[in-house]
Each structure stands twice: as structure tokens, then as C-alpha cells.
Design a protein around this motif. Structure first.
Motif, PDB file in Angstrom:
ATOM      1  N   ASP A 101       0.817  -1.224   0.000  1.00  0.00           N
ATOM      2  CA  ASP A 101       0.000   0.000   0.000  1.00  0.00           C
ATOM      3  C   ASP A 101       0.844   1.265   0.000  1.00  0.00           C
ATOM      4  O   ASP A 101       0.657   2.167  -0.817  1.00  0.00           O
ATOM      5  CB  ASP A 101      -0.933   0.005   1.213  1.00  0.00           C
ATOM      6  CG  ASP A 101      -1.969  -1.110   1.105  1.00  0.00           C
ATOM      7  OD1 ASP A 101      -2.075  -1.716   0.026  1.00  0.00           O
ATOM      8  OD2 ASP A 101      -2.658  -1.353   2.103  1.00  0.00           O
ATOM      9  N   ILE A 191     -11.385   0.841 -11.773  1.00  0.00           N
ATOM     10  CA  ILE A 191     -11.511   2.262 -11.433  1.00  0.00           C
ATOM     11  C   ILE A 191     -11.891   3.087 -12.660  1.00  0.00           C
ATOM     12  O   ILE A 191     -12.492   4.144 -12.564  1.00  0.00           O
ATOM     13  CB  ILE A 191     -10.177   2.792 -10.857  1.00  0.00           C
ATOM     14  CG1 ILE A 191      -9.764   1.959  -9.641  1.00  0.00           C
ATOM     15  CG2 ILE A 191     -10.280   4.250 -10.454  1.00  0.00           C
ATOM     16  CD1 ILE A 191     -10.737   1.998  -8.500  1.00  0.00           C
ATOM     17  N   ASP A 229      -7.695  11.043 -10.412  1.00  0.00           N
ATOM     18  CA  ASP A 229      -8.332   9.775 -10.056  1.00  0.00           C
ATOM     19  C   ASP A 229      -7.310   8.775  -9.526  1.00  0.00           C
ATOM     20  O   ASP A 229      -7.595   8.024  -8.577  1.00  0.00           O
ATOM     21  CB  ASP A 229      -9.057   9.176 -11.273  1.00  0.00           C
ATOM     22  CG  ASP A 229     -10.396   9.823 -11.512  1.00  0.00           C
ATOM     23  OD1 ASP A 229     -10.818  10.630 -10.661  1.00  0.00           O
ATOM     24  OD2 ASP A 229     -11.026   9.527 -12.539  1.00  0.00           O
ATOM     25  N   ASP A 232      -6.327   9.881  -6.004  1.00  0.00           N
ATOM     26  CA  ASP A 232      -7.384   9.526  -5.043  1.00  0.00           C
ATOM     27  C   ASP A 232      -7.361   8.027  -4.765  1.00  0.00           C
ATOM     28  O   ASP A 232      -7.523   7.596  -3.600  1.00  0.00           O
ATOM     29  CB  ASP A 232      -8.746   9.934  -5.577  1.00  0.00           C
ATOM     30  CG  ASP A 232      -8.918  11.443  -5.675  1.00  0.00           C
ATOM     31  OD1 ASP A 232      -8.136  12.160  -5.024  1.00  0.00           O
ATOM     32  OD2 ASP A 232      -9.808  11.899  -6.423  1.00  0.00           O
ATOM     33  N   PHE A 233      -7.141   7.234  -5.805  1.00  0.00           N
ATOM     34  CA  PHE A 233      -7.084   5.781  -5.645  1.00  0.00           C
ATOM     35  C   PHE A 233      -5.943   5.371  -4.720  1.00  0.00           C
ATOM     36  O   PHE A 233      -6.086   4.514  -3.855  1.00  0.00           O
ATOM     37  CB  PHE A 233      -6.929   5.140  -7.028  1.00  0.00           C
ATOM     38  CG  PHE A 233      -6.730   3.646  -7.006  1.00  0.00           C
ATOM     39  CD1 PHE A 233      -7.590   2.830  -6.296  1.00  0.00           C
ATOM     40  CD2 PHE A 233      -5.691   3.065  -7.715  1.00  0.00           C
ATOM     41  CE1 PHE A 233      -7.426   1.440  -6.294  1.00  0.00           C
ATOM     42  CE2 PHE A 233      -5.520   1.695  -7.718  1.00  0.00           C
ATOM     43  CZ  PHE A 233      -6.392   0.875  -7.010  1.00  0.00           C
ATOM     44  N   SER A 234      -4.781   6.024  -4.896  1.00  0.00           N
ATOM     45  CA  SER A 234      -3.623   5.677  -4.062  1.00  0.00           C
ATOM     46  C   SER A 234      -3.876   6.025  -2.600  1.00  0.00           C
ATOM     47  O   SER A 234      -3.415   5.331  -1.702  1.00  0.00           O
ATOM     48  CB  SER A 234      -2.373   6.396  -4.570  1.00  0.00           C
ATOM     49  OG  SER A 234      -2.439   7.797  -4.322  1.00  0.00           O
ATOM     50  N   LYS A 235      -4.617   7.103  -2.360  1.00  0.00           N
ATOM     51  CA  LYS A 235      -4.933   7.492  -0.984  1.00  0.00           C
ATOM     52  C   LYS A 235      -5.870   6.483  -0.332  1.00  0.00           C
ATOM     53  O   LYS A 235      -5.790   6.221   0.871  1.00  0.00           O
ATOM     54  CB  LYS A 235      -5.545   8.888  -0.955  1.00  0.00           C
ATOM     55  CG  LYS A 235      -4.539   9.989  -1.283  1.00  0.00           C
ATOM     56  CD  LYS A 235      -5.210  11.355  -1.304  1.00  0.00           C
ATOM     57  CE  LYS A 235      -4.206  12.445  -1.635  1.00  0.00           C
ATOM     58  NZ  LYS A 235      -4.846  13.790  -1.734  1.00  0.00           N
ATOM     59  N   GLN A 236      -6.777   5.905  -1.121  1.00  0.00           N
ATOM     60  CA  GLN A 236      -7.686   4.895  -0.599  1.00  0.00           C
ATOM     61  C   GLN A 236      -6.934   3.645  -0.167  1.00  0.00           C
ATOM     62  O   GLN A 236      -7.336   2.936   0.754  1.00  0.00           O
ATOM     63  CB  GLN A 236      -8.716   4.497  -1.650  1.00  0.00           C
ATOM     64  CG  GLN A 236      -9.715   5.604  -1.986  1.00  0.00           C
ATOM     65  CD  GLN A 236     -10.594   5.219  -3.167  1.00  0.00           C
ATOM     66  OE1 GLN A 236     -10.746   4.049  -3.490  1.00  0.00           O
ATOM     67  NE2 GLN A 236     -11.163   6.220  -3.823  1.00  0.00           N
ATOM     68  N   MET A 237      -5.809   3.381  -0.850  1.00  0.00           N
ATOM     69  CA  MET A 237      -5.031   2.183  -0.553  1.00  0.00           C
ATOM     70  C   MET A 237      -4.129   2.361   0.655  1.00  0.00           C
ATOM     71  O   MET A 237      -3.633   1.374   1.212  1.00  0.00           O
ATOM     72  CB  MET A 237      -4.180   1.786  -1.768  1.00  0.00           C
ATOM     73  CG  MET A 237      -4.976   1.294  -2.951  1.00  0.00           C
ATOM     74  SD  MET A 237      -3.913   0.757  -4.316  1.00  0.00           S
ATOM     75  CE  MET A 237      -3.058  -0.637  -3.570  1.00  0.00           C
ATOM     76  N   SER A 238      -3.869   3.607   1.044  1.00  0.00           N
ATOM     77  CA  SER A 238      -2.934   3.847   2.150  1.00  0.00           C
ATOM     78  C   SER A 238      -3.630   3.769   3.511  1.00  0.00           C
ATOM     79  O   SER A 238      -4.847   3.728   3.594  1.00  0.00           O
ATOM     80  CB  SER A 238      -2.290   5.215   1.966  1.00  0.00           C
ATOM     81  OG  SER A 238      -3.272   6.232   1.989  1.00  0.00           O
TER      82      SER A 238
END
Length: 238
Positions: A101, A191, A229, A232-238
Motif C-alpha cells: 500500500d 476504477i 483519479d 485519489d485511488f492511491s490514498k484509498q489504498m494507504s
């Protein structure tokens, strides 16, 4: 638990195409040292017979490897290994990263830095030939998307043409290392659905317009907006 509740635990099965399998074989031969820079590939006819696939598949595989600088076709000399090429090591890099992550977030952050800088430099340094190349990449991607295809590879080529226009080969090489892994992870969870492909076309057009009119700051902002996008996706994974 209802069957539909478990649906999110299933992952889409990706089936390798003949072209992907040919590319994988050639890259494995290069990374293992069995194929070295300057070595010549067997004639196309022999490869078709040996691999048991159509000539079009062999040609497409060679064409892709030529695009990435791994192979080079010489008139009357055949196809040779041009060098190790940065993407020849892509499989090894993927194994080393085994993206967790936090790693993925750092990877995306690096991509944003590289791509926004590439867009700004391209707007400043682009030539008429660069504009034609980026426009062609845009048209090809648009054609794929409007025909109902995802156009993932064409999307990547659009970004690489912008990097080429930056006149910074190191920047382009770094993008080749990290971008395929990001795209693979991004697409794995679908996504890019819900009209994302069509929005991406509008965003590409905006980036291209700023590059054509030599607006570096605006090109960088448009690129960052385009990558939001993924951020934002990477932030959801962290």
C-alpha cells in the motif's frame, strides 16, 4: 452471507494474448542473457512455425518491442536486439517492488511529479513533429475508446509521446519503469469505469491544447487534474 455479498472477493481473470506471450518469451531470453545486444532473431517465418501462431501476432509483438527500444529491424539484416532496454527489466522491477500500500502511494506520487514536469517541458520544447506525434496518439486512443475498447495501451502511448516531446530521455525512461505497474493496479479494481474513459479524452485534449499553444504551467495543471483519479485511488489504498 449472500452470494452477491461475496462478489467483490472475485477478481477479473486476465487472459494473455498471443502477442503478450511472445513478448514475454523474448524478454525472458533477454533478461536471462540468452539473447544479447546485437543478436539477431530468427526469421519471421521460422518464428511463426516455432511458436504456432499467426504472422500478425509475431509482427505485432516485434513492433511493440521496437517501440520500447528493445528490438530494431534493419533493412536486409533482420531484427536484432537493440539493447537491454528499460522495459526489458520491467518484470524484474515488478518482482522487486511487490507493491504494498505505502509503496503504491509513493509510486503514484512519483508518476505525478514526472508527468506534470513532462507536460510543462513538452509545452516549452515541443516541435511541430512532436505535436503531430501527440495528436496521432490522441486520435488512436480516441478511436479505441469510442469503439468501446479500454484503450489502456493507447493511453500510455499518448503519455509517452508527451514525455518524448519534453526532450528528456531519462524522464521518459523513468515513466516506462513505473507507469505500467500503476496502470495495472488502477485497472484491476475497475476504477476506469463509469465514463472515466470519455472524461480522459477531454482531459487529454486539454493537455494537448496547452502543449500546442506553449503554456507550460497550464499544461502541468491539466496533467495533474488528469491524474487526480489515480491520486485519489492511491490514498484509498494507504
Amino acid at each position: 452471507m449472500e452470494g452477491l455479498d461475496l462478489l467483490h472477493n472475485f477478481r477479473e481473470i486476465s487472459v494473455e494474448t498471443p502477442v503478450d506471450m511472445i513478448i514475454k518469451q523474448i524478454r525472458e531470453l533477454i533478461t536471462s542473457g540468452q539473447l544479447k545486444p546485437g543478436d539477431k532473431l530468427p526469421p519471421e517465418r521460422k518464428l511463426v512455425e516455432r511458436l504456432g501462431v499467426g504472422r500478425t501476432h509475431v509482427r505485432d509483438a516485434i513492433k511493440k518491442l521496437e517501440f520500447y527500444g528493445i528490438l530494431r529491424t534493419m533493412p536486409q539484416s533482420g531484427t536484432i536486439v537493440a539493447g537491454l532496454g528499460i522495459t526489458a527489466l520491467e518484470g524484474l522491477i515488478t518482482d522487486v517492488l511487490k507493491i504494498e500500500d505505502n509503496d503504491f502511494g509513493a509510486l503514484v506520487e512519483t508518476r505525478v511529479i514526472l508527468e506534470t514536469q513532462a507536460a510543462a517541458l513538452a509545452a516549452d520544447r515541443r516541435t511541430e513533429e512532436d505535436i503531430q506525434n501527440i495528436e496521432q496518439a490522441f486520435a488512436t486512443h480516441q478511436q479505441q475508446v469510442l469503439s468501446g475498447e479500454s484503450g489502456v495501451e493507447e493511453d500510455l502511448i499518448f503519455h509517452l509521446k508527451i514525455a518524448e516531446a519534453s526532450k528528456n530521455p531519462v524522464l521518459r525512461s523513468l515513466m516506462l519503469i513505473i507507469t505500467p505497474d500503476i496502470i495495472a493496479s488502477f485497472n484491476k479494481l475497475d476504477i476506469c469505469k463509469d465514463g472515466r474513459e470519455l472524461r480522459a479524452l477531454d482531459e487529454h485534449r486539454a493537455i494537448l491544447d496547452h502543449i500546442i499553444h506553449q503554456r507550460p504551467d497550464a499544461a502541468a495543471r491539466a496533467m495533474r487534474n488528469h491524474l487526480q483519479d489515480v491520486i485519489d485511488f492511491s490514498k484509498q489504498m494507504s
